[in-house]
Design an enzyme around this catalytic site. Structure first.
Site, mmCIF file in Angstrom:
data_model
loop_
_atom_site.group_PDB
_atom_site.id
_atom_site.type_symbol
_atom_site.label_atom_id
_atom_site.label_comp_id
_atom_site.label_asym_id
_atom_site.label_seq_id
_atom_site.Cartn_x
_atom_site.Cartn_y
_atom_site.Cartn_z
ATOM 1 N N SER A 41 0.831 -1.210 0.000
ATOM 2 C CA SER A 41 0.000 0.000 0.000
ATOM 3 C C SER A 41 0.861 1.255 0.000
ATOM 4 C CB SER A 41 -0.911 0.008 1.235
ATOM 5 O OG SER A 41 -0.144 -0.172 2.409
ATOM 6 N N ASN A 128 -1.918 -2.396 13.590
ATOM 7 C CA ASN A 128 -3.376 -2.202 13.572
ATOM 8 C C ASN A 128 -3.811 -0.936 14.315
ATOM 9 O OD1 ASN A 128 -3.301 -4.562 12.204
ATOM 10 N ND2 ASN A 128 -4.313 -5.806 13.771
ATOM 11 N N THR A 173 -39.422 26.838 -9.189
ATOM 12 C CA THR A 173 -39.749 25.497 -8.696
ATOM 13 C C THR A 173 -40.033 24.697 -9.957
ATOM 14 O OG1 THR A 173 -42.106 25.973 -8.511
ATOM 15 C CG2 THR A 173 -40.799 26.368 -6.542
ATOM 16 N N HIS A 174 -39.664 23.442 -9.948
ATOM 17 C CA HIS A 174 -39.802 22.595 -11.151
ATOM 18 C C HIS A 174 -39.065 23.215 -12.353
ATOM 19 C CE1 HIS A 174 -43.206 20.705 -8.960
ATOM 20 N NE2 HIS A 174 -43.470 21.954 -8.620
ATOM 21 N N SER A 295 -14.289 25.531 -27.616
ATOM 22 C CA SER A 295 -14.491 24.285 -28.343
ATOM 23 C C SER A 295 -13.466 24.223 -29.459
ATOM 24 C CB SER A 295 -15.906 24.263 -28.926
ATOM 25 O OG SER A 295 -15.950 23.454 -30.087
ATOM 26 N N LYS A 301 -18.069 28.984 -29.191
ATOM 27 C CA LYS A 301 -18.417 28.359 -27.913
ATOM 28 C C LYS A 301 -17.594 28.881 -26.738
ATOM 29 C CE LYS A 301 -20.954 25.331 -27.115
ATOM 30 N NZ LYS A 301 -20.889 23.898 -27.464
ATOM 31 N N ASN A 303 -17.473 27.298 -23.061
ATOM 32 C CA ASN A 303 -18.072 26.181 -22.319
ATOM 33 C C ASN A 303 -17.799 26.237 -20.817
ATOM 34 O OD1 ASN A 303 -19.182 25.029 -24.619
ATOM 35 N ND2 ASN A 303 -17.304 23.891 -25.096
ATOM 36 N N GLU A 308 -19.060 21.747 -15.124
ATOM 37 C CA GLU A 308 -19.440 20.382 -15.496
ATOM 38 C C GLU A 308 -18.580 19.356 -14.767
ATOM 39 O OE1 GLU A 308 -20.629 20.244 -20.029
ATOM 40 O OE2 GLU A 308 -19.042 21.700 -19.701
ATOM 41 N N GLN A 340 -7.262 -2.043 4.387
ATOM 42 C CA GLN A 340 -6.230 -1.258 3.699
ATOM 43 C C GLN A 340 -6.854 -0.474 2.531
ATOM 44 O OE1 GLN A 340 -2.062 -2.594 3.469
ATOM 45 N NE2 GLN A 340 -2.498 -2.978 1.308
HETATM 46 N N1 ARG Z 1 -1.094 -1.267 5.595
HETATM 47 C C1 ARG Z 1 -2.005 -1.792 6.554
HETATM 48 C C2 ARG Z 1 -3.375 -1.130 6.419
HETATM 49 O O1 ARG Z 1 -3.433 -0.116 5.850
HETATM 50 C C3 ARG Z 1 -1.468 -1.582 7.937
HETATM 51 C C4 ARG Z 1 -1.985 -2.517 8.936
HETATM 52 C C5 ARG Z 1 -1.461 -3.898 8.680
HETATM 53 N N2 ARG Z 1 -1.821 -4.780 9.726
HETATM 54 C C6 ARG Z 1 -1.689 -6.103 9.589
HETATM 55 N N3 ARG Z 1 -2.062 -6.804 10.629
HETATM 56 N N4 ARG Z 1 -1.235 -6.663 8.531
HETATM 57 O O2 ARG Z 1 -4.364 -1.615 6.860
#
Ligand code: ARG
Length: 477
Positions: A41, A128, A173-174, A295, A301, A303, A308, A340
């Protein structure tokens, strides 16, 4: 040897052993490249580095005070973390995908910098509770940034509202012209909406501001830690009460995305009005060159791409909310790696909202309003019919339902004649309702109409000017 020179060498060492230096004790072989690809990650959670380092520093400091870590080890850890923060901020830190995430990248670098003392930092802590803490801190900062952006945006809207407290436009309205209102009143409606968005984000901030750190992997820890001190050091109001909950829930992220989605929807509705109003058919506003695009084929144009895109991006924001809800819905307690997946939606929504708010503020602040056009439109479509009905109630003392019916007949006559209500002759009106007299014309112009809307929250220019002043106090101080 310089720190830089030592870095690649040490990293190679991690790769050569094959197994993770951080959790690989029980493994004989390292992960396959596919496993690494799905597991890592770091490409996105590197954005948590400031929060991760702040969390580690608070944790290390607490371990020292609690005599779980020696003062000298604590100092080494603090200095190492300072170095890492500088390396990442300056862009010299080399992230390594095989080290999965921001937590392990930092810990690994710490061990390169200060040796095996680095391994003591993770005492009484798990990734964690670490990641749950980091993300709460990140969302808290994101909320604070969005709040500032929204406040700036409200300032622009209030400025425009004040300037146009008496500028008349059709109220719809509408999407049918309904009654005349003022442009200032219309702008202040958005000020209220964005004010509630700020409120919702603050509610989310209040609830998320409890610290998971010290929950460990899920069950707490056998070390005599002081959770109150880490919570305070990180600006949390208190430690989270239940360790399982602390590592398990991501409701704060969902709340952020939900409040963000509603904010995105408000922005989108406003963007839709910019698109409509800037069309030649409406012709109410001209978007400045800075926020328009042309455009490639049609030279005439101009735009409203920015509007948008704001409208379109709200779809993406709502998608992020959905994606996190679906990630969480089947997860048993406590932590699952599925979680994650919580970060990218959160990061994307914060980025997208920051951009959209700034663009909308710029666009509205620089737009030119075609006041004549708006005013002319405001009287079209018998928009003062309600004023006529109200006059019948007030002056002729006719019950509203009957007054409504009489007015309907007068609208029909005017429609057939192709004229406005104010252009009907008195005798024509009297042929429908004998008690109508000259005074009725005093309520038929659009100016008279808006000026009469003095009820609380109404569109009368005097009300709008006062509301703009009050909004300044309520939202900008
Ligand atoms: N990269 C992990 C996450 O974002 C960190 C926690 C990982 N914990 C584990 N028990 N593998 O959740």
């Amino acid at each position: 040897m310089t720190k830089k020179a030592s870095e690649p060498k040490a990293r190679k060492k991690v790769k050569r052993t094959g197994t993770s230096s951080i959790w690989g004790g029980r493994f004989n072989a390292g992960p396959s490249s596919l496993m690494e690809a799905i597991n890592a990650s770091i490409d996105f959670d590197k954005r948590l580095y400031l929060q991760d380092i702040a969390g580690s520093k608070a944790h290390a400091q607490m371990l020292v005070v609690q005599k779980i870590l020696s003062v000298s080890d604590g100092n080494k850890i603090q200095a190492g973390l300072d170095t890492i923060e500088k390396e990442i901020s300056s862009g010299t830190f080399e992230f390594d995908t095989s080290l999965e995430d921001i937590h392990m990248n930092i810990e690994n670098r710490l061990s390169q910098l200060i040796g095996e003392v680095a391994g003591r930092l993770h005492t009484a802590r798990s990734r964690n509770d670490q990641v749950a803490t980091d993300l709460r801190l990140w969302v808290r900062d994101a909320i604070d940034n969005i709040d500032v952006a929204l406040k700036d945006f409200q300032q622009v809207l209030i400025y425009v509202a004040d300037e146009h407290a008496a500028s008349i436009m059709p109220g719809f309205t509408h999407l049918q012209a309904a009654q005349p209102v003022t442009l200032g009143h219309h702008m202040l409606a958005y000020v209220e909406m964005f004010g509630r968005d700020r409120g919702r984000l603050q509610d989310c901030r209040t609830r998320l501001n409890e610290c998971p750190l010290g929950a460990g992997a899920l069950a707490g820890t056998s070390f005599a830690i002081d959770r109150q001190s880490t919570a305070s050091a990180l600006g949390f109001t208190k430690p989270m009460v239940n360790s399982l909950d602390a590592v398990s829930d991501r409701d704060f992220a969902v709340e952020f995305l939900a409040a963000g989605s509603l904010l995105g929807v408000h922005l989108s509705r406003m963007a839709e009005e910019v698109v409509l109003w800037s069309s030649p058919q409406f012709g109410y506003i001209k978007i400045s060159d800075q926020f328009s695009s042309g455009s490639s084929m049609m030279p005439q144009k101009r735009n409203p791409d920015a509007a948008e895109l704001i409208r379109g991006k709200s779809g993406r924001i709502i998608g992020s909310l959905n994606s996190l809800l679906v990630v969480l819905k089947g997860l048993p307690m406590t932590y699952g790696k599925d979680m994650q997946e919580d970060k990218e939606p959160v990061f994307d929504v914060a980025d997208t909202l920051g951009l959209c708010i700034a663009v909308m503020a710029g666009l509205v602040g620089e737009a030119e309003f075609n006041l004549e056009r708006m005013k002319a439109d405001s009287g079209r479509g018998f928009t003062t019919a309600t004023d006529l009905a109200d006059w019948l109630v007030r002056v002729a003392e006719i019950p509203f339902r009957e007054a409504h019916n009489i007015t309907g007949k007068l609208v029909k006559i005017a429609e057939n004649k192709g004229c406005d209500l104010a252009e009907l002759e008195l005798s024509q009106m009297q042929s429908v309702e004998a008690s109508i007299n000259e005074d009725v014309y005093s309520v038929l112009g659009v100016e008279n109409s808006v000026a009469s809307r003095t009820s609380t929250g109404g569109t009368a220019p005097a009300n709008v000017a006062a509301a703009a002043k009050a909004a300044r106090k309520r939202f900008l101080i």
